[in-house]
Design a protein around this motif. Structure first.
Motif, mmCIF file in Angstrom:
data_model
loop_
_atom_site.group_PDB
_atom_site.id
_atom_site.type_symbol
_atom_site.label_atom_id
_atom_site.label_comp_id
_atom_site.label_asym_id
_atom_site.label_seq_id
_atom_site.Cartn_x
_atom_site.Cartn_y
_atom_site.Cartn_z
ATOM 1 N N ALA A 145 0.818 -1.214 0.000
ATOM 2 C CA ALA A 145 0.000 0.000 0.000
ATOM 3 C C ALA A 145 0.853 1.267 0.000
ATOM 4 O O ALA A 145 0.403 2.315 -0.462
ATOM 5 N N ALA A 146 2.085 1.168 0.502
ATOM 6 C CA ALA A 146 2.950 2.346 0.599
ATOM 7 C C ALA A 146 3.830 2.537 -0.628
ATOM 8 O O ALA A 146 4.577 3.516 -0.698
ATOM 9 N N LEU A 147 3.750 1.640 -1.605
ATOM 10 C CA LEU A 147 4.603 1.756 -2.788
ATOM 11 C C LEU A 147 4.278 3.012 -3.588
ATOM 12 O O LEU A 147 3.119 3.406 -3.714
ATOM 13 N N GLY A 148 5.314 3.606 -4.146
ATOM 14 C CA GLY A 148 5.115 4.737 -5.028
ATOM 15 C C GLY A 148 4.673 4.279 -6.405
ATOM 16 O O GLY A 148 4.761 3.085 -6.736
ATOM 17 N N PRO A 149 4.211 5.183 -7.258
ATOM 18 C CA PRO A 149 3.686 4.807 -8.573
ATOM 19 C C PRO A 149 4.674 4.039 -9.430
ATOM 20 O O PRO A 149 4.284 3.192 -10.241
ATOM 21 N N ARG A 150 5.968 4.304 -9.275
ATOM 22 C CA ARG A 150 6.976 3.689 -10.136
ATOM 23 C C ARG A 150 7.789 2.614 -9.421
ATOM 24 O O ARG A 150 8.850 2.203 -9.907
ATOM 25 N N GLU A 151 7.301 2.129 -8.292
ATOM 26 C CA GLU A 151 8.000 1.087 -7.544
ATOM 27 C C GLU A 151 7.344 -0.266 -7.791
ATOM 28 O O GLU A 151 6.118 -0.364 -7.897
ATOM 29 N N LEU A 152 8.176 -1.320 -7.858
ATOM 30 C CA LEU A 152 7.678 -2.664 -8.115
ATOM 31 C C LEU A 152 8.412 -3.649 -7.224
ATOM 32 O O LEU A 152 9.631 -3.563 -7.051
ATOM 33 N N LEU A 153 7.668 -4.597 -6.657
ATOM 34 C CA LEU A 153 8.239 -5.674 -5.863
ATOM 35 C C LEU A 153 8.052 -7.000 -6.590
ATOM 36 O O LEU A 153 6.953 -7.298 -7.074
ATOM 37 N N THR A 154 9.119 -7.783 -6.702
ATOM 38 C CA THR A 154 9.015 -9.161 -7.178
ATOM 39 C C THR A 154 9.781 -10.052 -6.207
ATOM 40 O O THR A 154 10.627 -9.568 -5.444
ATOM 41 N N VAL A 155 9.496 -11.330 -6.246
ATOM 42 C CA VAL A 155 10.170 -12.253 -5.327
ATOM 43 C C VAL A 155 11.574 -12.550 -5.826
ATOM 44 O O VAL A 155 11.881 -12.399 -7.018
ATOM 45 N N ASP A 156 12.445 -12.993 -4.917
ATOM 46 C CA ASP A 156 13.855 -13.164 -5.261
ATOM 47 C C ASP A 156 14.219 -14.611 -5.583
ATOM 48 O O ASP A 156 15.376 -15.002 -5.491
ATOM 49 N N TRP A 157 13.227 -15.392 -5.960
ATOM 50 C CA TRP A 157 13.513 -16.767 -6.384
ATOM 51 C C TRP A 157 12.869 -17.009 -7.746
ATOM 52 O O TRP A 157 11.994 -16.271 -8.170
ATOM 53 N N GLY A 158 13.330 -18.042 -8.442
ATOM 54 C CA GLY A 158 12.744 -18.393 -9.731
ATOM 55 C C GLY A 158 12.888 -17.314 -10.777
ATOM 56 O O GLY A 158 12.009 -17.143 -11.614
ATOM 57 N N ARG A 159 14.011 -16.586 -10.773
ATOM 58 C CA ARG A 159 14.160 -15.467 -11.699
ATOM 59 C C ARG A 159 14.795 -15.867 -13.026
ATOM 60 O O ARG A 159 14.570 -15.223 -14.041
ATOM 61 N N ASP A 160 15.652 -16.890 -13.003
ATOM 62 C CA ASP A 160 16.326 -17.326 -14.238
ATOM 63 C C ASP A 160 16.971 -16.147 -14.962
ATOM 64 O O ASP A 160 16.767 -15.934 -16.162
ATOM 65 N N ASP A 161 17.751 -15.359 -14.223
ATOM 66 C CA ASP A 161 18.458 -14.191 -14.762
ATOM 67 C C ASP A 161 17.516 -13.107 -15.267
ATOM 68 O O ASP A 161 17.905 -12.264 -16.082
ATOM 69 N N GLY A 162 16.278 -13.114 -14.805
ATOM 70 C CA GLY A 162 15.323 -12.078 -15.198
ATOM 71 C C GLY A 162 14.388 -11.776 -14.053
ATOM 72 O O GLY A 162 14.805 -11.687 -12.897
ATOM 73 N N LEU A 163 13.111 -11.620 -14.358
ATOM 74 C CA LEU A 163 12.091 -11.381 -13.343
ATOM 75 C C LEU A 163 11.302 -12.648 -13.090
ATOM 76 O O LEU A 163 11.009 -13.394 -14.018
ATOM 77 N N ASN A 164 10.963 -12.888 -11.844
ATOM 78 C CA ASN A 164 10.046 -13.978 -11.539
ATOM 79 C C ASN A 164 8.706 -13.691 -12.216
ATOM 80 O O ASN A 164 8.169 -12.590 -12.099
ATOM 81 N N ASP A 165 8.178 -14.669 -12.928
ATOM 82 C CA ASP A 165 6.967 -14.416 -13.725
ATOM 83 C C ASP A 165 5.699 -14.899 -13.037
ATOM 84 O O ASP A 165 4.656 -15.018 -13.672
ATOM 85 N N ARG A 166 5.777 -15.169 -11.736
ATOM 86 C CA ARG A 166 4.618 -15.720 -11.043
ATOM 87 C C ARG A 166 3.922 -14.733 -10.119
ATOM 88 O O ARG A 166 2.767 -14.939 -9.755
ATOM 89 N N PHE A 167 4.632 -13.682 -9.713
ATOM 90 C CA PHE A 167 4.049 -12.761 -8.731
ATOM 91 C C PHE A 167 4.752 -11.416 -8.812
ATOM 92 O O PHE A 167 5.963 -11.345 -8.986
ATOM 93 N N ALA A 168 3.987 -10.348 -8.674
ATOM 94 C CA ALA A 168 4.563 -9.000 -8.604
ATOM 95 C C ALA A 168 3.548 -8.073 -7.958
ATOM 96 O O ALA A 168 2.330 -8.302 -8.023
ATOM 97 N N ALA A 169 4.046 -7.019 -7.331
ATOM 98 C CA ALA A 169 3.185 -5.996 -6.740
ATOM 99 C C ALA A 169 3.863 -4.652 -6.944
ATOM 100 O O ALA A 169 5.083 -4.533 -6.761
ATOM 101 N N GLY A 170 3.087 -3.651 -7.326
ATOM 102 C CA GLY A 170 3.710 -2.360 -7.562
ATOM 103 C C GLY A 170 2.718 -1.228 -7.654
ATOM 104 O O GLY A 170 1.504 -1.425 -7.628
ATOM 105 N N GLY A 171 3.271 -0.038 -7.777
ATOM 106 C CA GLY A 171 2.443 1.118 -8.071
ATOM 107 C C GLY A 171 1.932 1.016 -9.498
ATOM 108 O O GLY A 171 2.421 0.208 -10.299
ATOM 109 N N PRO A 172 0.959 1.827 -9.874
ATOM 110 C CA PRO A 172 0.287 1.650 -11.166
ATOM 111 C C PRO A 172 1.195 1.819 -12.377
ATOM 112 O O PRO A 172 1.041 1.105 -13.367
ATOM 113 N N VAL A 173 2.143 2.738 -12.335
ATOM 114 C CA VAL A 173 3.022 2.952 -13.490
ATOM 115 C C VAL A 173 3.946 1.753 -13.672
ATOM 116 O O VAL A 173 4.069 1.191 -14.777
#
Length: 223
Positions: free
Chosen positions: A183-211
Motif C-alpha cells: 500500500a505504501a509503494l510509489g507509482p513507479r516502484e515494483l516488488l518481485t520475489v527473489d527466487w525463480g528469476r532465471d536471470d530475469g524477473l520472476n513471472d509468477r508474482f509482482a506488486a507495484g504502483g500503477p506505473v
C-alpha cells in the motif's frame, strides 16, 4: 425546554456530521488495490485457501480490493514434467471469483484463435539460437505473457489504482503478503520475489504502483 431541545438537536447534528467526515477521511485514506489474475486455471481449487487468506485478506485490511482476471478457454494443458493433463478451465474460476471476491471485470479468450493470429516465429528462432526451452514451452510462455498483458489492459481500463498485485491462480502462498508495504509503494516502484528469476524477473508474482505495474504487465511488447 424548547431551547434545550434545539441545543441537543444542534449538538447531535454536529456529531453526525463529524462521524460522516471521519468516515470520508477513512475512505480517502484507504488505498485502491487491483488484484489481477492471469494464466490458465490449473489448480485454483487447491490454491484458493492460501490466496484468500494470505493475499486478499491482508490487502482488504489496508485498502479497497478489486479483482480482475484473464484466462484461456482450454480444457487441457502441458505439465512441468511432461505430458498433457486436464485442467479445471475458466468456468470454475469465474464462479469462484464471482462468489468470493469483488470481481470487477474479466475475459476468457479462445486460445486456438490467439494461436492462429500470434507470431511465434521470432520467439522460436531465439529459443533455437540460444538452446533454450522446447518449442511447446516457448509457445506457453508467449501465451502467458499475452494473458498478463490482457489483464493489464483490463485493470487499467477500470482505474485509477494506488497499487496492483499480479497473482497466478495456480500458486500456493505459504506466507502472507506484506500488505502495508504494498500500500505504501510509489507509482513507479515494483516488488518481485527473489527466487525463480532465471536471470530475469520472476513471472509468477509482482506488486507495484500503477506505473510500474503497467510496465511489468506489458513486457510482451518489449520482446
Amino acid at each position: 425546554m424548547r431551547t434545550r431541545i434545539v441545543a441537543v438537536l444542534v449538538l447531535a447534528t454536529r456529531a453526525a456530521a463529524l462521524r460522516r467526515r471521519d468516515r470520508a477521511d477513512e475512505d480517502a485514506d484507504r488505498r485502491r488495490v487491483a488484484v489481477a489474475f492471469w494464466g490458465i486455471n490449473r489448480s485454483l481449487d487447491k490454491c484458493w485457501p492460501s490466496i484468500k487468506a494470505r493475499i486478499l485478506k491482508p490487502l482488504e485490511r489496508v485498502g479497497a480490493v478489486s479483482v480482475f482476471f484473464h484466462t484461456f478457454d482450454v480444457k487441457t494443458a502441458s505439465q512441468l514434467l511432461g505430458g498433457v493433463a486436464a485442467v479445471p478451465g475458466a468456468a470454475p474460476e469465474l464462479a469462484l471469483f464471482r462468489n468470493q471476491t469483488n470481481l470487477v471485470a474479466w475475459e476468457v479468450e479462445d486460445q486456438a484463435a490467439f494461436d492462429a493470429t500470434a507470431d511465434f516465429r521470432a520467439f522460436l528462432r531465439a529459443r533455437r539460437a540460444n538452446r533454450l526451452y522446447d518449442d511447446a514451452t516457448v509457445r506457453n510462455l508467449v501465451r502467458a505473457l499475452h494473458s498478463l498483458r490482457a489483464v493489464t489492459e483490463i485493470w487499467t481500463a477500470h482505474g485509477p489504482f494506488d497499487a496492483v498485485v499480479y497473482v497466478r491462480p495456480d500458486m500456493h502462498f505459504a506466507t502472507p503478503i506484506d500488505a502495508a508495504r504494498v500500500a505504501a509503494l510509489g507509482p513507479r516502484e515494483l516488488l518481485t520475489v527473489d527466487w525463480g528469476r532465471d536471470d530475469g524477473l520472476n513471472d509468477r508474482f509482482a506488486a507495484g504502483g500503477p506505473v510500474a505495474a503497467a510496465k511489468f504487465g506489458r513486457r510482451l511488447e518489449k520482446l
